[in-house]
Design a protein around this motif. Structure first.
Motif, PDB file in Angstrom:
ATOM      1  N   ALA A  72       0.836  -1.201   0.000  1.00  0.00           N
ATOM      2  CA  ALA A  72       0.000   0.000   0.000  1.00  0.00           C
ATOM      3  C   ALA A  72       0.870   1.249   0.000  1.00  0.00           C
ATOM      4  CB  ALA A  72      -0.926  -0.006   1.214  1.00  0.00           C
ATOM      5  N   ASP A  73       1.990   1.185   0.722  1.00  0.00           N
ATOM      6  CA  ASP A  73       2.970   2.270   0.765  1.00  0.00           C
ATOM      7  C   ASP A  73       4.258   1.649   1.268  1.00  0.00           C
ATOM      8  OD1 ASP A  73       4.614   4.431   1.293  1.00  0.00           O
ATOM      9  OD2 ASP A  73       2.992   5.702   2.037  1.00  0.00           O
ATOM     10  N   LEU A  74       5.082   1.177   0.342  1.00  0.00           N
ATOM     11  CA  LEU A  74       6.269   0.418   0.722  1.00  0.00           C
ATOM     12  C   LEU A  74       7.251   1.258   1.532  1.00  0.00           C
ATOM     13  CD1 LEU A  74       7.871  -2.157   0.713  1.00  0.00           C
ATOM     14  CD2 LEU A  74       8.734  -1.576  -1.575  1.00  0.00           C
ATOM     15  N   ASP A  75       7.407   2.529   1.190  1.00  0.00           N
ATOM     16  CA  ASP A  75       8.335   3.375   1.943  1.00  0.00           C
ATOM     17  C   ASP A  75       7.886   3.512   3.396  1.00  0.00           C
ATOM     18  OD1 ASP A  75      10.018   3.783  -0.218  1.00  0.00           O
ATOM     19  OD2 ASP A  75       9.024   5.628  -0.848  1.00  0.00           O
ATOM     20  N   ALA A  76       6.585   3.678   3.609  1.00  0.00           N
ATOM     21  CA  ALA A  76       6.069   3.781   4.978  1.00  0.00           C
ATOM     22  C   ALA A  76       6.261   2.474   5.730  1.00  0.00           C
ATOM     23  CB  ALA A  76       4.605   4.180   4.962  1.00  0.00           C
ATOM     24  N   LEU A 116       8.578   0.200   5.184  1.00  0.00           N
ATOM     25  CA  LEU A 116      10.002   0.042   5.489  1.00  0.00           C
ATOM     26  C   LEU A 116      10.439   0.977   6.617  1.00  0.00           C
ATOM     27  CD1 LEU A 116      11.288  -0.293   1.841  1.00  0.00           C
ATOM     28  CD2 LEU A 116      11.523  -2.035   3.617  1.00  0.00           C
ATOM     29  N   ALA A 117       9.864   2.174   6.664  1.00  0.00           N
ATOM     30  CA  ALA A 117      10.191   3.094   7.760  1.00  0.00           C
ATOM     31  C   ALA A 117       9.741   2.523   9.099  1.00  0.00           C
ATOM     32  CB  ALA A 117       9.544   4.454   7.511  1.00  0.00           C
ATOM     33  N   GLU A 118       8.565   1.902   9.116  1.00  0.00           N
ATOM     34  CA  GLU A 118       8.089   1.271  10.348  1.00  0.00           C
ATOM     35  C   GLU A 118       9.025   0.139  10.758  1.00  0.00           C
ATOM     36  OE1 GLU A 118       4.187  -1.183  12.023  1.00  0.00           O
ATOM     37  OE2 GLU A 118       4.010   0.025  10.187  1.00  0.00           O
ATOM     38  N   VAL A 119       9.412  -0.685   9.813  1.00  0.00           N
ATOM     39  CA  VAL A 119      10.310  -1.797  10.104  1.00  0.00           C
ATOM     40  C   VAL A 119      11.666  -1.285  10.593  1.00  0.00           C
ATOM     41  CG1 VAL A 119      11.568  -3.718   9.067  1.00  0.00           C
ATOM     42  CG2 VAL A 119       9.139  -3.384   8.548  1.00  0.00           C
ATOM     43  N   ALA A 120      12.155  -0.207   9.988  1.00  0.00           N
ATOM     44  CA  ALA A 120      13.425   0.369  10.427  1.00  0.00           C
ATOM     45  C   ALA A 120      13.344   0.848  11.879  1.00  0.00           C
ATOM     46  CB  ALA A 120      13.826   1.521   9.512  1.00  0.00           C
ATOM     47  N   ALA A 121      12.197   1.406  12.253  1.00  0.00           N
ATOM     48  CA  ALA A 121      12.016   1.836  13.637  1.00  0.00           C
ATOM     49  C   ALA A 121      12.018   0.642  14.577  1.00  0.00           C
ATOM     50  CB  ALA A 121      10.709   2.616  13.772  1.00  0.00           C
ATOM     51  N   TYR A 122      11.428  -0.467  14.163  1.00  0.00           N
ATOM     52  CA  TYR A 122      11.458  -1.668  14.999  1.00  0.00           C
ATOM     53  C   TYR A 122      12.880  -2.219  15.105  1.00  0.00           C
ATOM     54  CZ  TYR A 122       6.360  -1.670  14.449  1.00  0.00           C
ATOM     55  OH  TYR A 122       5.037  -1.334  14.457  1.00  0.00           O
ATOM     56  N   ALA A 123      13.619  -2.147  14.011  1.00  0.00           N
ATOM     57  CA  ALA A 123      15.005  -2.623  14.045  1.00  0.00           C
ATOM     58  C   ALA A 123      15.825  -1.864  15.088  1.00  0.00           C
ATOM     59  CB  ALA A 123      15.641  -2.490  12.661  1.00  0.00           C
ATOM     60  N   GLU A 182      11.035  -6.592  -4.395  1.00  0.00           N
ATOM     61  CA  GLU A 182      10.989  -5.212  -3.904  1.00  0.00           C
ATOM     62  C   GLU A 182      11.335  -5.057  -2.421  1.00  0.00           C
ATOM     63  OE1 GLU A 182       7.297  -3.272  -5.106  1.00  0.00           O
ATOM     64  OE2 GLU A 182       6.974  -4.851  -6.592  1.00  0.00           O
ATOM     65  N   VAL A 183      11.058  -6.070  -1.613  1.00  0.00           N
ATOM     66  CA  VAL A 183      11.213  -5.905  -0.161  1.00  0.00           C
ATOM     67  C   VAL A 183      12.521  -6.474   0.356  1.00  0.00           C
ATOM     68  CG1 VAL A 183      10.237  -6.489   2.088  1.00  0.00           C
ATOM     69  CG2 VAL A 183       8.723  -5.858   0.187  1.00  0.00           C
ATOM     70  N   LEU A 184      12.820  -7.706   0.005  1.00  0.00           N
ATOM     71  CA  LEU A 184      14.026  -8.327   0.558  1.00  0.00           C
ATOM     72  C   LEU A 184      15.304  -7.566   0.236  1.00  0.00           C
ATOM     73  CD1 LEU A 184      13.088 -12.068   0.048  1.00  0.00           C
ATOM     74  CD2 LEU A 184      13.646 -10.979   2.239  1.00  0.00           C
ATOM     75  N   PRO A 185      15.489  -7.043  -0.977  1.00  0.00           N
ATOM     76  CA  PRO A 185      16.715  -6.281  -1.224  1.00  0.00           C
ATOM     77  C   PRO A 185      16.835  -5.044  -0.335  1.00  0.00           C
ATOM     78  CG  PRO A 185      15.691  -6.917  -3.303  1.00  0.00           C
ATOM     79  CD  PRO A 185      14.702  -7.227  -2.229  1.00  0.00           C
ATOM     80  N   ARG A 186      15.723  -4.397  -0.027  1.00  0.00           N
ATOM     81  CA  ARG A 186      15.777  -3.190   0.811  1.00  0.00           C
ATOM     82  C   ARG A 186      15.905  -3.537   2.285  1.00  0.00           C
ATOM     83  NH1 ARG A 186      11.522   1.184  -1.381  1.00  0.00           N
ATOM     84  NH2 ARG A 186      12.653   2.439   0.155  1.00  0.00           N
ATOM     85  N   LEU A 187      15.364  -4.680   2.701  1.00  0.00           N
ATOM     86  CA  LEU A 187      15.550  -5.097   4.091  1.00  0.00           C
ATOM     87  C   LEU A 187      17.008  -5.382   4.385  1.00  0.00           C
ATOM     88  CD1 LEU A 187      12.605  -7.488   5.051  1.00  0.00           C
ATOM     89  CD2 LEU A 187      13.058  -5.180   5.889  1.00  0.00           C
ATOM     90  N   ALA A 188      17.720  -5.856   3.388  1.00  0.00           N
ATOM     91  CA  ALA A 188      19.139  -6.149   3.597  1.00  0.00           C
ATOM     92  C   ALA A 188      19.906  -4.913   4.037  1.00  0.00           C
ATOM     93  CB  ALA A 188      19.751  -6.736   2.323  1.00  0.00           C
TER      94      ALA A 188
END
Length: 289
Positions: free
Chosen positions: A242-246, A248-255, A280-286
């Motif tokens: 729905a909003d990949l940047d948002a 990923l930002a949430e996940v980064a905060a959890y990290a 789209e997701v796994l490469p950016r999670l790395a």
């Protein structure tokens, strides 16, 4: 940051004959793409509020046995096993069997259970919340005993086992990781501190999770447990695409709070969803490592 795929819905595609091949294709793709864990719910009716109660649902451990035969890398578990659905001695054996057949990839996810409609519908005993937590603690103790060298009796308030023989033992040593799901501050997180290798919380936002982790830290101090030993995992309910940047930002905060695995749920055809995770997701999670 590790990514888990939580396969919660068997309705897409709509034909019952497509459930098995769709599950198979999704699991293989996730495994090959580098998804770290594959989980299913422990429900027999679909959850009201999430979808129609009479939508398709499969038994959890049968499903994971199917997935185990199709994959090679992913950790396999239930998010989370309802304590009232299986006698603890049998649950320990079920998870042991999954671990042996998957080559040491099982994880015991467990919680106090809650969905009374399916329990009443299928004749599962419905007991007060306090008793469910008592049974949860005894179940954790029984599983740990069955996965140890102690095959003697267990005498609890709710469960009595004459012998805790378990052959073969799980391949994963000292035992399959135990993950307790839920954020209850007085009981659930205390049990995490006492018994678990990992916790699982809903992604309710960084501030709320920071508070829960502070509570867990205090329970660890009381129990004499190293807080850092406990893996922190989060089920992120926000749809990623729905909003990949948002997302990923949430996940980064959890990290930043110490979370090392997040789970996500398909909101469209699961094969399409998993392919987009891979692309789209796994490469950016790395980049969060």
């Amino acid at each position: 940051m590790k990514l888990g795929l939580h396969y919660w819905n068997f309705t897409t595609p709509t034909e019952p004959s497509a459930i098995a091949p769709t599950l198979a294709d999704t699991a293989r793709l996730a495994d090959q793409a580098g998804v770290a864990s594959f989980t299913v719910m422990d429900h027999y009716f679909q959850m009201e509020g999430s979808a129609a109660v009479d939508e398709p649902m499969l038994e959890a451990y049968t499903t994971l046995g199917f997935v185990a035969g199709l994959t090679e890398r992913m950790t396999l578990g239930v998010l989370v096993t309802g304590v009232m659905y299986r006698h603890p001695g049998l649950l320990a054996k079920i998870v042991s069997s999954l671990d042996v057949l998957s080559g040491g990839r099982a994880r015991l996810g467990i919680g106090a259970s809650w969905y009374e409609r399916e329990q009443r519908g299928l004749g599962v005993p419905v007991v007060p919340v306090a008793e469910r937590f008592e049974r949860l603690e005894e179940t954790l103790r029984i599983c740990r005993q069955m996965w140890s060298d102690d095959n003697g009796p267990f005498a609890g308030r709710h469960y009595q086992l004459a012998e805790t023989l378990n052959v073969p033992q799980p391949l994963r040593r000292p035992h399959p990781p135990i993950m307790i799901g839920g954020g209850g501050e007085q009981k659930t997180l205390r049990l995490v501190a006492r018994y678990a290798d990992a916790c699982n919380l809903f992604g309710t936002g960084p501030d709320e999770l920071a508070h829960k982790f502070d509570v867990l830290r205090r329970h660890c101090a009381t129990e004499g447990r190293d807080y850092a030993e406990i893996e922190k995992t989060v089920l992120v309910t926000r749809p990623p695409f729905a909003d990949l940047d948002a997302w990923l930002a949430e996940v980064a905060a959890y990290a930043k709070l110490g979370v090392t695995e997040v789970q996500t749920m398909p909101d469209r055809h699961p094969v399409e969803f998993t392919q987009r995770l891979a692309d789209e997701v796994l490469p950016r999670l790395a980049d969060l490592d």
